[in-house]
Design a protein around this motif. Sequence first.
Motif, PDB file in Angstrom:
ATOM      1  N   CYS A   1      56.967  47.454  31.101  1.00 30.36           N
ATOM      2  CA  CYS A   1      57.059  46.883  32.395  1.00 30.36           C
ATOM      3  C   CYS A   1      58.186  45.489  32.453  1.00 30.36           C
ATOM      4  O   CYS A   1      58.273  45.472  31.009  1.00 30.36           O
ATOM      5  CB  CYS A   1      55.422  46.211  31.583  1.00 30.36           C
ATOM      6  N   TYR A   2      58.472  44.564  33.656  1.00 28.54           N
ATOM      7  CA  TYR A   2      58.965  43.719  33.521  1.00 28.54           C
ATOM      8  C   TYR A   2      58.993  42.386  33.881  1.00 28.54           C
ATOM      9  O   TYR A   2      59.591  41.839  33.305  1.00 28.54           O
ATOM     10  CB  TYR A   2      59.918  44.314  35.222  1.00 28.54           C
ATOM     11  N   ASP A   3      56.752  42.496  33.565  1.00 28.76           N
ATOM     12  CA  ASP A   3      56.510  41.461  33.154  1.00 28.76           C
ATOM     13  C   ASP A   3      55.316  41.277  32.667  1.00 28.76           C
ATOM     14  O   ASP A   3      54.214  41.195  32.882  1.00 28.76           O
ATOM     15  CB  ASP A   3      56.701  40.655  34.830  1.00 28.76           C
TER      16      ASP A   3
ATOM     17  N   CYS B   1      55.835  50.038  35.417  1.00 29.67           N
ATOM     18  CA  CYS B   1      54.584  50.034  35.139  1.00 29.67           C
ATOM     19  C   CYS B   1      54.101  51.655  36.849  1.00 29.67           C
ATOM     20  O   CYS B   1      53.653  51.879  36.128  1.00 29.67           O
ATOM     21  CB  CYS B   1      53.897  48.920  35.308  1.00 29.67           C
TER      22      CYS B   1
ATOM     23  N   CYS C   1      52.146  44.890  32.400  1.00 29.53           N
ATOM     24  CA  CYS C   1      51.500  44.089  34.194  1.00 29.53           C
ATOM     25  C   CYS C   1      50.682  45.066  34.737  1.00 29.53           C
ATOM     26  O   CYS C   1      49.245  45.072  35.328  1.00 29.53           O
ATOM     27  CB  CYS C   1      51.710  43.335  35.070  1.00 29.53           C
ATOM     28  N   GLY C   2      51.180  46.852  34.825  1.00 30.47           N
ATOM     29  CA  GLY C   2      50.758  47.777  35.259  1.00 30.47           C
ATOM     30  C   GLY C   2      50.971  47.744  36.442  1.00 30.47           C
ATOM     31  O   GLY C   2      50.638  48.705  37.787  1.00 30.47           O
ATOM     32  N   ARG C   3      51.542  46.432  37.514  1.00 33.85           N
ATOM     33  CA  ARG C   3      51.453  46.747  38.677  1.00 33.85           C
ATOM     34  C   ARG C   3      53.247  46.399  39.338  1.00 33.85           C
ATOM     35  O   ARG C   3      53.512  46.586  40.641  1.00 33.85           O
ATOM     36  CB  ARG C   3      51.395  45.280  39.608  1.00 33.85           C
ATOM     37  N   CYS C   4      54.333  46.109  38.373  1.00 32.06           N
ATOM     38  CA  CYS C   4      55.632  46.145  38.897  1.00 32.06           C
ATOM     39  C   CYS C   4      56.207  47.565  38.628  1.00 32.06           C
ATOM     40  O   CYS C   4      55.422  48.352  38.643  1.00 32.06           O
ATOM     41  CB  CYS C   4      56.473  45.207  37.403  1.00 32.06           C
TER      42      CYS C   4
HETATM   43 ZN   LIG Z   1      54.369  45.627  34.812  1.00 30.67          ZN
END
Ligand SMILES: [Zn+2]
Length: 247
Positions: free
Chosen positions: A203-205, A219, A213-216
Amino acid sequence: METRVKNESVTPKPAVILLSGGLDSATAAAIARHDGVELYALSVDYGQRHRFELEAAARVAKHLGVKRHETVRLDLARFGASALTADIEVPKGRSVAEMAGGIPVTYVPARNTVLLSLALAYAETVGAADIFIGVNAIDYSGYPDCRPEYIEAFERLANLATKAGVEGTLKFKIHTPLIKMTKADIVRRGTELGVDFSLTHSCYDPDAVGRPCGRCDACLLRRKGFAEAGLADPLPYPNDEPLGGTP
Ligand SMILES: [Zn+2]
Protein backbone atom coordinates in the motif's frame (compact mmCIF):
# COMPACT_ATOMS: atom_id res chain seq x y z
CA MET A 1 17.59 -20.08 -16.34
CA GLU A 2 21.31 -19.59 -16.66
CA THR A 3 21.75 -18.78 -12.99
CA ARG A 4 20.57 -22.24 -11.92
CA VAL A 5 23.16 -24.24 -10.02
CA LYS A 6 22.54 -27.89 -10.84
CA ASN A 7 25.09 -29.51 -8.55
CA GLU A 8 24.34 -28.71 -4.92
CA SER A 9 27.95 -29.20 -3.88
CA VAL A 10 28.94 -26.23 -6.04
CA THR A 11 29.16 -22.96 -4.15
CA PRO A 12 26.09 -20.96 -5.19
CA LYS A 13 26.66 -17.85 -7.26
CA PRO A 14 25.98 -14.59 -5.48
CA ALA A 15 23.17 -12.41 -6.84
CA VAL A 16 21.85 -9.04 -5.75
CA ILE A 17 18.09 -8.66 -5.32
CA LEU A 18 16.38 -5.31 -4.86
CA LEU A 19 13.90 -5.89 -2.06
CA SER A 20 11.22 -3.24 -1.54
CA GLY A 21 9.01 -5.19 0.84
CA GLY A 22 6.27 -5.58 -1.76
CA LEU A 23 4.90 -8.78 -3.24
CA ASP A 24 6.69 -8.38 -6.58
CA SER A 25 10.21 -8.14 -5.17
CA ALA A 26 9.48 -10.95 -2.67
CA THR A 27 8.43 -13.20 -5.57
CA ALA A 28 11.42 -12.13 -7.70
CA ALA A 29 13.68 -13.01 -4.75
CA ALA A 30 12.01 -16.41 -4.36
CA ILE A 31 12.50 -17.07 -8.10
CA ALA A 32 16.18 -16.12 -7.80
CA ARG A 33 16.60 -18.40 -4.79
CA HIS A 34 14.86 -21.20 -6.71
CA ASP A 35 17.43 -20.66 -9.49
CA GLY A 36 20.08 -21.58 -6.93
CA VAL A 37 21.79 -18.27 -6.31
CA GLU A 38 22.90 -16.89 -2.96
CA LEU A 39 20.94 -13.72 -2.27
CA TYR A 40 22.42 -10.38 -1.33
CA ALA A 41 19.37 -8.22 -0.68
CA LEU A 42 19.34 -4.46 -1.02
CA SER A 43 16.66 -2.11 0.23
CA VAL A 44 16.73 1.63 -0.12
CA ASP A 45 15.34 4.02 2.42
CA TYR A 46 14.67 6.78 -0.10
CA GLY A 47 12.46 8.92 2.11
CA GLN A 48 9.22 6.98 1.68
CA ARG A 49 6.22 8.50 3.45
CA HIS A 50 6.02 5.54 5.80
CA ARG A 51 8.37 2.93 7.27
CA PHE A 52 6.19 -0.12 6.75
CA GLU A 53 7.65 -1.25 3.43
CA LEU A 54 11.19 -1.19 4.82
CA GLU A 55 10.02 -3.25 7.80
CA ALA A 56 8.39 -5.64 5.33
CA ALA A 57 11.65 -5.86 3.35
CA ALA A 58 13.49 -6.90 6.52
CA ARG A 59 10.85 -9.56 7.27
CA VAL A 60 10.97 -10.90 3.70
CA ALA A 61 14.80 -10.99 3.72
CA LYS A 62 14.73 -13.05 6.91
CA HIS A 63 11.95 -15.33 5.59
CA LEU A 64 13.94 -16.03 2.40
CA GLY A 65 17.17 -16.68 4.29
CA VAL A 66 19.29 -14.15 2.41
CA LYS A 67 23.03 -14.19 2.95
CA ARG A 68 23.14 -10.46 3.65
CA HIS A 69 20.61 -7.61 3.69
CA GLU A 70 21.72 -4.03 3.33
CA THR A 71 19.48 -0.99 3.66
CA VAL A 72 20.98 2.14 2.16
CA ARG A 73 19.63 5.53 3.13
CA LEU A 74 19.34 7.94 0.22
CA ASP A 75 16.92 10.77 0.76
CA LEU A 76 15.03 11.29 -2.52
CA ALA A 77 12.39 13.19 -0.53
CA ARG A 78 14.85 16.10 -0.67
CA PHE A 79 13.68 16.45 -4.26
CA GLY A 80 10.01 15.74 -3.52
CA ALA A 81 7.79 15.71 -6.61
CA SER A 82 6.28 12.26 -5.99
CA ALA A 83 3.21 11.23 -4.00
CA LEU A 84 5.45 8.60 -2.39
CA THR A 85 8.01 11.08 -1.09
CA ALA A 86 6.19 14.42 -0.78
CA ASP A 87 2.91 15.68 0.64
CA ILE A 88 0.96 14.94 -2.54
CA GLU A 89 -2.30 13.03 -2.31
CA VAL A 90 -2.17 9.35 -3.30
CA PRO A 91 -4.90 8.60 -5.90
CA LYS A 92 -7.64 6.25 -4.67
CA GLY A 93 -10.27 4.11 -6.32
CA ARG A 94 -8.93 4.34 -9.86
CA SER A 95 -9.87 1.80 -12.51
CA VAL A 96 -7.14 -0.19 -14.25
CA ALA A 97 -7.84 1.85 -17.43
CA GLU A 98 -7.24 5.07 -15.49
CA MET A 99 -4.02 3.63 -14.03
CA ALA A 100 -2.79 2.75 -17.51
CA GLY A 101 -3.63 6.21 -18.82
CA GLY A 102 -0.36 7.94 -17.99
CA ILE A 103 2.56 8.21 -15.60
CA PRO A 104 1.01 8.52 -12.13
CA VAL A 105 1.93 10.93 -9.32
CA THR A 106 3.32 7.94 -7.42
CA TYR A 107 6.18 7.86 -9.95
CA VAL A 108 9.42 8.67 -8.11
CA PRO A 109 11.76 10.52 -10.50
CA ALA A 110 14.40 8.15 -11.90
CA ARG A 111 13.84 5.70 -9.04
CA ASN A 112 14.78 2.47 -10.79
CA THR A 113 17.94 4.03 -12.21
CA VAL A 114 18.92 5.13 -8.70
CA LEU A 115 18.05 1.70 -7.27
CA LEU A 116 19.78 -0.28 -10.02
CA SER A 117 22.88 1.92 -9.74
CA LEU A 118 23.11 1.09 -6.03
CA ALA A 119 22.46 -2.58 -6.79
CA LEU A 120 25.25 -2.48 -9.38
CA ALA A 121 27.71 -0.99 -6.90
CA TYR A 122 26.72 -3.65 -4.33
CA ALA A 123 26.99 -6.40 -6.97
CA GLU A 124 30.46 -5.36 -8.09
CA THR A 125 31.56 -5.31 -4.44
CA VAL A 126 30.32 -8.83 -3.65
CA GLY A 127 31.32 -10.27 -7.04
CA ALA A 128 27.77 -10.83 -8.25
CA ALA A 129 27.15 -10.72 -12.00
CA ASP A 130 23.42 -11.22 -11.55
CA ILE A 131 21.03 -8.51 -10.38
CA PHE A 132 17.34 -9.27 -9.88
CA ILE A 133 14.63 -6.61 -9.90
CA GLY A 134 10.89 -7.28 -9.64
CA VAL A 135 9.72 -4.82 -12.27
CA ASN A 136 6.59 -5.58 -14.21
CA ALA A 137 5.46 -4.11 -17.52
CA ILE A 138 2.10 -5.82 -17.90
CA ASP A 139 -0.40 -4.89 -15.20
CA TYR A 140 0.87 -1.37 -14.77
CA SER A 141 2.69 0.05 -17.75
CA GLY A 142 2.73 3.65 -16.57
CA TYR A 143 6.29 3.66 -15.24
CA PRO A 144 8.94 4.29 -17.93
CA ASP A 145 11.65 2.56 -15.89
CA CYS A 146 9.79 -0.77 -15.79
CA ARG A 147 10.01 -1.39 -19.55
CA PRO A 148 12.24 -4.07 -21.16
CA GLU A 149 14.07 -1.50 -23.33
CA TYR A 150 15.01 0.44 -20.21
CA ILE A 151 16.33 -2.72 -18.52
CA GLU A 152 18.37 -3.63 -21.62
CA ALA A 153 19.87 -0.13 -21.69
CA PHE A 154 20.80 -0.34 -18.01
CA GLU A 155 22.42 -3.73 -18.55
CA ARG A 156 24.61 -2.24 -21.29
CA LEU A 157 25.48 0.62 -18.97
CA ALA A 158 26.37 -1.80 -16.15
CA ASN A 159 28.97 -3.51 -18.32
CA LEU A 160 30.40 -0.19 -19.55
CA ALA A 161 30.37 1.58 -16.20
CA THR A 162 32.24 -0.82 -13.93
CA LYS A 163 35.78 -2.08 -13.46
CA ALA A 164 34.51 -5.66 -13.39
CA GLY A 165 32.54 -5.09 -16.61
CA VAL A 166 35.40 -3.43 -18.49
CA GLU A 167 38.00 -5.95 -17.33
CA GLY A 168 35.59 -8.81 -18.09
CA THR A 169 35.70 -10.40 -14.63
CA LEU A 170 31.90 -10.05 -14.39
CA LYS A 171 29.32 -9.92 -17.17
CA PHE A 172 26.42 -8.16 -15.55
CA LYS A 173 22.91 -9.36 -16.26
CA ILE A 174 19.76 -7.63 -15.06
CA HIS A 175 17.13 -10.30 -14.41
CA THR A 176 13.48 -9.29 -14.55
CA PRO A 177 11.64 -12.58 -13.98
CA LEU A 178 8.28 -10.82 -13.52
CA ILE A 179 8.41 -8.40 -16.41
CA LYS A 180 5.88 -10.23 -18.57
CA MET A 181 3.76 -11.71 -15.78
CA THR A 182 0.34 -10.48 -14.72
CA LYS A 183 -0.20 -9.75 -11.04
CA ALA A 184 -2.21 -13.00 -10.83
CA ASP A 185 0.75 -14.92 -12.36
CA ILE A 186 3.06 -13.32 -9.79
CA VAL A 187 0.76 -14.28 -6.91
CA ARG A 188 0.51 -17.86 -8.21
CA ARG A 189 4.27 -18.23 -8.76
CA GLY A 190 5.11 -16.72 -5.38
CA THR A 191 2.64 -19.07 -3.71
CA GLU A 192 4.18 -22.09 -5.48
CA LEU A 193 7.60 -21.03 -4.23
CA GLY A 194 6.37 -20.68 -0.65
CA VAL A 195 6.42 -16.89 -0.33
CA ASP A 196 4.57 -15.77 2.78
CA PHE A 197 2.66 -12.78 1.39
CA SER A 198 1.47 -11.82 4.88
CA LEU A 199 5.00 -10.47 5.41
CA THR A 200 4.81 -8.11 2.41
CA HIS A 201 3.51 -4.55 2.16
CA SER A 202 2.19 -2.95 -1.04
CA CYS A 203 0.00 0.00 0.00
CA TYR A 204 1.07 3.56 -0.87
CA ASP A 205 -1.04 5.05 1.90
CA PRO A 206 -1.39 2.73 4.92
CA ASP A 207 -2.98 3.67 8.24
CA ALA A 208 -0.95 4.55 11.34
CA VAL A 209 -0.26 0.90 12.19
CA GLY A 210 0.56 -0.17 8.63
CA ARG A 211 -2.74 -1.66 7.51
CA PRO A 212 -3.34 -1.18 3.77
CA CYS A 213 -5.95 1.32 2.56
CA GLY A 214 -7.38 -1.09 0.00
CA ARG A 215 -8.00 1.65 -2.59
CA CYS A 216 -4.69 3.06 -3.85
CA ASP A 217 -3.34 1.76 -7.17
CA ALA A 218 -0.95 -0.63 -5.39
CA CYS A 219 -3.72 -2.09 -3.20
CA LEU A 220 -6.19 -2.40 -6.08
CA LEU A 221 -3.70 -4.17 -8.38
CA ARG A 222 -2.61 -6.48 -5.59
CA ARG A 223 -6.20 -7.35 -4.63
CA LYS A 224 -7.12 -7.89 -8.28
CA GLY A 225 -4.09 -10.19 -8.66
CA PHE A 226 -5.11 -12.35 -5.71
CA ALA A 227 -8.75 -12.40 -6.88
CA GLU A 228 -7.76 -13.47 -10.42
CA ALA A 229 -5.41 -16.12 -9.03
CA GLY A 230 -8.27 -17.45 -6.89
CA LEU A 231 -6.19 -17.01 -3.75
CA ALA A 232 -6.83 -15.08 -0.53
CA ASP A 233 -4.68 -12.04 0.21
CA PRO A 234 -3.60 -12.46 3.84
CA LEU A 235 -3.47 -8.69 4.47
CA PRO A 236 -6.23 -7.02 6.51
CA TYR A 237 -8.15 -4.59 4.29
CA PRO A 238 -10.89 -2.31 5.60
CA ASN A 239 -14.13 -4.32 5.32
CA ASP A 240 -16.08 -1.68 3.48
CA GLU A 241 -13.68 -1.22 0.58
CA PRO A 242 -14.96 -2.88 -2.58
CA LEU A 243 -12.49 -4.24 -5.09
CA GLY A 244 -12.37 -2.76 -8.56
CA GLY A 245 -12.16 0.99 -8.16
CA THR A 246 -14.70 3.48 -9.37
CA PRO A 247 -16.62 2.49 -12.49
ZN1 LIG B 1 -3.35 1.26 -0.44
